[in-house]
Motif scaffolding. Structure first.
Motif, short mmCIF file in Angstrom:
data_model
loop_
_atom_site.label_atom_id
_atom_site.label_comp_id
_atom_site.label_asym_id
_atom_site.label_seq_id
_atom_site.Cartn_x
_atom_site.Cartn_y
_atom_site.Cartn_z
N ASN A 4 1.49 1.31 12.27
CA ASN A 4 0.21 0.79 11.80
C ASN A 4 0.28 0.26 10.37
OD1 ASN A 4 -2.11 0.35 13.08
ND2 ASN A 4 -2.72 2.48 13.21
N GLN A 5 1.18 0.80 9.54
CA GLN A 5 1.17 0.32 8.16
C GLN A 5 1.55 -1.15 8.10
OE1 GLN A 5 3.94 3.42 7.04
NE2 GLN A 5 5.29 1.94 6.12
N PHE A 6 2.45 -1.57 9.00
CA PHE A 6 2.81 -2.99 9.04
C PHE A 6 1.68 -3.82 9.66
CE2 PHE A 6 6.76 -0.67 8.93
CZ PHE A 6 7.43 -1.32 7.93
N LEU A 7 1.07 -3.29 10.73
CA LEU A 7 0.02 -4.05 11.41
C LEU A 7 -1.19 -4.23 10.50
CD1 LEU A 7 0.14 -2.53 15.01
CD2 LEU A 7 1.42 -4.43 14.05
N LEU A 8 -1.54 -3.17 9.75
CA LEU A 8 -2.70 -3.29 8.86
C LEU A 8 -2.40 -4.23 7.70
CD1 LEU A 8 -4.01 0.37 8.82
CD2 LEU A 8 -5.12 -1.62 9.78
N PHE A 9 -1.18 -4.17 7.18
CA PHE A 9 -0.76 -5.11 6.13
C PHE A 9 -0.93 -6.54 6.64
CE2 PHE A 9 3.22 -7.13 4.21
CZ PHE A 9 2.56 -7.55 3.08
N ALA A 11 -2.89 -7.53 9.05
CA ALA A 11 -4.32 -7.83 9.24
C ALA A 11 -4.98 -8.21 7.93
CB ALA A 11 -5.02 -6.63 9.88
N VAL A 12 -4.62 -7.50 6.84
CA VAL A 12 -5.21 -7.81 5.53
C VAL A 12 -4.81 -9.22 5.10
CG1 VAL A 12 -5.17 -7.21 3.10
CG2 VAL A 12 -5.37 -5.42 4.79
N LEU A 13 -3.51 -9.55 5.26
CA LEU A 13 -3.07 -10.90 4.88
C LEU A 13 -3.78 -11.95 5.73
CD1 LEU A 13 0.78 -10.82 4.25
CD2 LEU A 13 -1.07 -10.80 2.61
N PHE A 14 -3.95 -11.66 7.03
CA PHE A 14 -4.61 -12.60 7.94
C PHE A 14 -6.03 -12.88 7.47
CE2 PHE A 14 -7.02 -13.67 11.73
CZ PHE A 14 -6.19 -14.56 12.37
N CYS A 15 -6.75 -11.81 7.11
CA CYS A 15 -8.16 -12.00 6.71
C CYS A 15 -8.26 -12.72 5.38
CB CYS A 15 -8.86 -10.65 6.66
SG CYS A 15 -9.03 -9.96 8.29
N ILE A 16 -7.31 -12.46 4.46
CA ILE A 16 -7.32 -13.22 3.21
C ILE A 16 -7.08 -14.70 3.50
CG2 ILE A 16 -6.14 -13.54 1.01
CD1 ILE A 16 -5.56 -10.55 1.01
N ILE A 18 -7.88 -16.27 6.28
CA ILE A 18 -9.12 -16.78 6.88
C ILE A 18 -10.11 -17.13 5.78
CG2 ILE A 18 -11.16 -16.12 8.22
CD1 ILE A 18 -9.10 -16.54 10.13
N ILE A 43 4.66 -11.08 10.85
CA ILE A 43 4.90 -9.67 10.54
C ILE A 43 4.61 -8.82 11.78
CG2 ILE A 43 4.21 -7.70 9.14
CD1 ILE A 43 3.55 -9.55 6.94
N PHE B 24 7.97 -0.27 0.92
CA PHE B 24 6.98 -1.01 1.71
C PHE B 24 5.64 -1.06 0.99
CE2 PHE B 24 3.32 -0.98 4.46
CZ PHE B 24 3.47 -2.21 5.05
N TYR B 25 5.18 0.10 0.48
CA TYR B 25 3.85 0.10 -0.14
C TYR B 25 3.85 -0.72 -1.42
CZ TYR B 25 2.09 3.26 3.31
OH TYR B 25 1.69 3.78 4.50
N TYR B 62 10.36 -8.02 6.37
CA TYR B 62 11.28 -8.21 7.50
C TYR B 62 12.54 -7.39 7.30
CZ TYR B 62 8.56 -12.37 8.78
OH TYR B 62 7.59 -13.23 9.14
N ALA B 115 -14.34 -12.87 6.71
CA ALA B 115 -13.05 -12.20 6.51
C ALA B 115 -13.22 -10.69 6.54
CB ALA B 115 -12.44 -12.65 5.18
N LEU B 119 -11.69 -8.12 9.26
CA LEU B 119 -10.81 -7.02 8.83
C LEU B 119 -11.34 -5.70 9.38
CD1 LEU B 119 -8.34 -6.27 7.22
CD2 LEU B 119 -9.79 -5.91 5.26
N MET B 122 -10.57 -5.68 13.20
CA MET B 122 -9.13 -5.55 13.47
C MET B 122 -8.62 -4.19 13.01
SD MET B 122 -8.03 -9.35 12.42
CE MET B 122 -6.29 -9.22 12.36
N LEU B 126 -6.97 -1.50 15.48
CA LEU B 126 -5.58 -1.09 15.25
C LEU B 126 -5.47 0.42 15.09
CD1 LEU B 126 -4.13 -3.78 12.83
CD2 LEU B 126 -3.50 -3.36 15.19
N TYR B 130 -3.17 2.28 17.71
CA TYR B 130 -1.85 2.74 17.25
C TYR B 130 -2.00 3.78 16.16
CZ TYR B 130 -0.35 -1.40 19.72
OH TYR B 130 -0.14 -2.34 20.68
#
Lengths: 99, 180
Positions: A4-9, A11-16, A18, A43, B24-25, B62, B115, B119, B122, B126, B130
């Motif tokens: 989830n940490q990658f998926l939420l990251f 999602a945040v980039l996607f919304c920015i 948008i 991602i 990552f963070y 990646y 937006a 968010l 989503m 999510l 998950y």
């Protein structure tokens, strides 16, 4: 590591992205925001590829990178054409089809 | 993952996981900050440079996920080609040097609303789907050889279609932007 940490990251980039597409008037900035959206989707693909230990995610991420390169080429050509015809790339002023 | 690469594919230790998570963070924080600056800055060239930071951060993500080839392609295509193309676009449309004041719509709060709403939806779905799914602890980096095998066998038809698409986009861009 959580999936989830990658998926939420992403999602945040996607919304920015948008927000950028909706709020920006400059054509080049709109294209940049679209690049951001495409990257966030990538991602997701790579993260699910790592989660399933499957190569399909990475392969389709590569395909999206290629399509994005084609998209930015055509998009910039269109923006240049708008600039040449109207002396401005303000997408709010490109309203010839407005009734 | 970085540690797993150095240790040649052995499962991550506790310290290794901790290092990968910290990286990552850090990367996610920098990327989100740069992306926010990109959509709010009043200077077109600065927006392009902030986009550069975001794209590098995505390439680093990646690497953490063990997708080295995608990371290298990201650097080559996005940081190399697309960035130069976007900067040429900025130059050819004669953007003002320095800050501009009319880059945003007056009703940009609607965009913000959309937006934030997206968010929320989503993020909720999510977390619901998950919630505590972990990446496999023995996650292996995905090497270039198997990827090329996959592209040129299973995915040969989309690959060829993509080649034709690139050619069409190339010719299309030349025709559209031609001066005549």
């Amino acid at each position: 590591m959580f999936l989830n940490q990658f998926l939420l990251f992403a999602a945040v980039l996607f919304c920015i992205g948008i927000y950028g597409v909706l709020a920006r008037k400059n054509g080049v900035l709109v294209l940049m925001s679209i690049e951001l959206i495409l990257n966030s989707v990538n991602i997701n693909l790579v993260a699910f590829g790592a989660y399933n230990q499957d190569l399909a995610g990475q392969v389709f991420a590569l395909f999206i990178i290629a399509v994005a390169a084609a998209e930015v080429g055509v998009g910039l050509a269109i923006v240049l054409l708008i600039y040449r015809n109207r002396r401005s790339i303000d997408v709010a002023k490109a309203n010839l089809l407005k009734g | 993952m970085i540690v797993a690469l150095l240790a040649q594919g052995t499962p991550l230790t506790e310290t290794g996981l901790w290092i990968a998570n910290t990286f990552f963070y850090l990367i996610a924080f920098v990327a989100v900050g740069a992306a926010l600056k990109m959509v709010t800055t009043s200077n077109v060239v600065h927006a392009a440079l902030y986009l550069l930071v975001v794209l590098s951060a995505v390439a680093a993500t990646y690497v953490i996920l063990g997708a080295e080839f995608a990371a290298v392609t990201q650097v080559l295509v996005y940081l190399g080609a697309v960035m130069v193309l976007l900067l040429f676009g900025v130059m050819l449309t004669r953007a003002k040097i320095g800050a501009e004041d009319d880059l945003d719509h007056e009703q940009r709060w609607i965009g913000g609303l959309v937006a934030v709403g997206m968010l929320a939806v989503m993020g909720y779905s999510l977390l619901e789907a998950y919630g505590s799914t972990q990446l496999p602890a023995d996650m292996q980096p995905q090497r270039v050889g198997p990827i090329s095998d996959e592209i040129f066998s299973t995915y040969i038809v989309p690959f060829e279609a993509l080649s034709v698409l690139l050619l069409a986009a190339l010719i299309g861009a030349v025709v559209v932007a031609r001066r005549d």
